[in-house]
Design a protein around this motif. Structure first.
Motif, PDB file in Angstrom:
ATOM      1  N   ALA A 124      23.582  16.526   0.198  1.00 33.84           N
ATOM      2  CA  ALA A 124      22.924  17.421  -0.755  1.00 33.84           C
ATOM      3  C   ALA A 124      21.471  17.003  -0.989  1.00 33.84           C
ATOM      4  O   ALA A 124      20.577  17.852  -1.085  1.00 33.84           O
ATOM      5  N   ALA A 125      21.231  15.687  -1.089  1.00 39.32           N
ATOM      6  CA  ALA A 125      19.863  15.202  -1.300  1.00 39.32           C
ATOM      7  C   ALA A 125      18.968  15.551  -0.121  1.00 39.32           C
ATOM      8  O   ALA A 125      17.815  15.952  -0.299  1.00 39.32           O
ATOM      9  N   LEU A 126      19.495  15.403   1.088  1.00 38.72           N
ATOM     10  CA  LEU A 126      18.712  15.743   2.273  1.00 38.72           C
ATOM     11  C   LEU A 126      18.433  17.240   2.340  1.00 38.72           C
ATOM     12  O   LEU A 126      17.341  17.667   2.725  1.00 38.72           O
ATOM     13  N   LYS A 127      19.417  18.026   1.986  1.00 38.87           N
ATOM     14  CA  LYS A 127      19.229  19.477   2.007  1.00 38.87           C
ATOM     15  C   LYS A 127      18.153  19.901   1.021  1.00 38.87           C
ATOM     16  O   LYS A 127      17.346  20.796   1.292  1.00 38.87           O
ATOM     17  N   ALA A 128      18.121  19.228  -0.131  1.00 44.55           N
ATOM     18  CA  ALA A 128      17.097  19.536  -1.134  1.00 44.55           C
ATOM     19  C   ALA A 128      15.716  19.106  -0.672  1.00 44.55           C
ATOM     20  O   ALA A 128      14.702  19.673  -1.093  1.00 44.55           O
ATOM     21  N   GLY A 145      17.111  18.551  10.416  1.00 44.11           N
ATOM     22  CA  GLY A 145      16.165  17.614  10.991  1.00 44.11           C
ATOM     23  C   GLY A 145      16.852  16.382  11.565  1.00 44.11           C
ATOM     24  O   GLY A 145      18.037  16.397  11.922  1.00 44.11           O
ATOM     25  N   ARG A 146      16.088  15.308  11.631  1.00 39.01           N
ATOM     26  CA  ARG A 146      16.576  14.052  12.199  1.00 39.01           C
ATOM     27  C   ARG A 146      16.511  12.971  11.125  1.00 39.01           C
ATOM     28  O   ARG A 146      15.516  12.873  10.389  1.00 39.01           O
ATOM     29  N   VAL A 147      17.558  12.174  11.045  1.00 39.95           N
ATOM     30  CA  VAL A 147      17.590  11.077  10.083  1.00 39.95           C
ATOM     31  C   VAL A 147      18.107   9.809  10.764  1.00 39.95           C
ATOM     32  O   VAL A 147      18.785   9.867  11.788  1.00 39.95           O
ATOM     33  N   THR A 148      17.756   8.687  10.170  1.00 37.79           N
ATOM     34  CA  THR A 148      18.259   7.393  10.613  1.00 37.79           C
ATOM     35  C   THR A 148      19.173   6.848   9.529  1.00 37.79           C
ATOM     36  O   THR A 148      18.833   6.882   8.345  1.00 37.79           O
ATOM     37  N   VAL A 149      20.347   6.350   9.939  1.00 34.29           N
ATOM     38  CA  VAL A 149      21.319   5.779   9.008  1.00 34.29           C
ATOM     39  C   VAL A 149      21.634   4.362   9.452  1.00 34.29           C
ATOM     40  O   VAL A 149      21.948   4.123  10.629  1.00 34.29           O
TER      41      VAL A 149
END
Length: 362
Positions: A210-214, A98-102
């Motif tokens: 890993a947190a995002l994948k979960a 997906g898409r995330v903002t950092v």
């Protein structure tokens, strides 16, 4: 595929190039390693990241100047970019997650950890909007409205920015975007991220991936809340009063030190300026500890500061005297007095030499 054996001597080689201020040599170390088969994530997290950490340690020990630290950080930032630019266009245009903002919370200048997280997530197939240092919360929220990401990753290195982090966490969740927090400001175990209501916390880039994948669940309407909902101790107003009184507290403590610490009478302008800056940081960290009601935020900073003073050949007892003078000014503030007492007790037990810690603003 990783080649840890091939990468074993790379941090030392990169450090030598960075310490010499040689950007081209630094890039050559990394590009040659990549050509030899060391994967980019390994280079980012097991080569560049330790060198950046060493940069801070060397500054804290007084072995390099602030200018040299800034130059080293700039080189590390540019070699990270140079690695990214080696990727093909298809690699850049084909995210499969997906898409995330950092980005960093408002006021946070130390963007390098967030940059490493952004690059690792890109390598792992995320579309990343990297916003860099000190992103104002209002602008962050506006960006989230435009992009509707799966999550926002907020970085903070200094606990003095925890109140800004709290505001950002609640604002992002209020519009339905989950928050993954990271950085030293939130504690080694992430306890302060949980205290401030973040949906998840990660210790490093791989943990964030890993947190995002979960998966992070999107917050519901109940996410709209007030500061006191998370931090009921703030009703005593001690944090607000200390934060607002910062200029007066610094000025009066400096005057008290000049009267009671004879060595200060021989300080030149630069030494006096350093002392005022140190006092300002002490007040800032005291306020941060009051905000989250966590003594370790204050005591960890004080033990680190004591070592910095020793590296400058300033006796740590001057720090204890400064804490006493602050306590005299804050005698009507029981939580602040408790923190100052714990801080004074912690300083004599500090390590014998400088240790890695948050970088003070230069």
């Amino acid at each position: 595929m990783r080649h840890p054996t091939a990468a074993a001597d790379l941090p030392d080689r990169l450090w030598r190039a960075v310490a010499d201020g040689d950007e081209y040599a630094a890039a050559d170390v990394l590009h040659t390693a990549a050509a030899d088969g060391v994967d980019e994530e390994t280079l980012l997290l097991e080569v560049i990241a330790p060198v950046q950490e060493r940069t801070g340690t060397e500054w804290a020990a007084g072995r390099i100047s602030v200018a040299q630290e800034h130059a080293a950080t700039a080189i590390n930032e540019r070699v990270v970019a140079s690695l990214a630019h080696r990727r093909t266009a298809s690699e850049h245009l084909a995210p499969h997650h997906g898409r995330v903002t950092v980005g960093c919370v408002d006021g946070e200048w130390h963007a390098f950890p967030a940059r490493l997280v952004a690059e690792v997530l890109r390598l792992r197939g995320w579309r990343v909007d990297y916003l860099g240092a000190r992103t104002p919360t209002a602008h962050l929220v506006a960006h989230l409205h435009l992009t509707n990401p799966d999550a926002v990753l907020l970085s903070a290195s200094l606990p003095t920015h925890l109140s800004a982090a709290h505001a950002a966490v609640t604002a992002c969740q209020a519009i339905g975007v989950p928050v993954l927090a990271g950085g030293r400001a939130f504690g080694a175990d992430g306890r302060l991220a949980r205290l401030l209501g973040a949906d998840r916390w990660a210790a490093d880039a791989r943990g964030a991936a890993a947190a995002l994948k979960a998966g992070l669940a999107r917050p519901g309407p109940a996410a709209i809340r007030q500061v006191a909902d998370d931090l009921p101790h703030l009703v005593d107003q001690e944090y607000t009063m200390v934060a607002q009184s910062r200029p007066v507290l610094v000025r009066q403590t400096l005057a008290g030190l000049e009267a009671r610490f004879p060595a200060m009478r021989g300080y030149d302008d630069a030494q006096r300026e350093h002392t005022a800056e140190d006092l300002a940081h002490i007040v800032d960290f005291l306020a941060a500890a009051l905000y989250v009601d966590d003594p370790e935020v204050f005591t960890a900073f004080l033990t680190w500061t004591a070592d910095i003073l020793e590296a400058r050949h300033v006796p740590a007892r001057s720090l204890l005297l400064g804490l006493d003078i602050l306590a005299e000014q804050l005698r009507e503030f029981p939580r602040a007095l408790g923190l100052l007492r714990e801080g004074s007790a912690a300083v004599p037990d500090r390590p014998t030499g400088p240790v890695p810690g948050p970088h003070l603003p230069a």
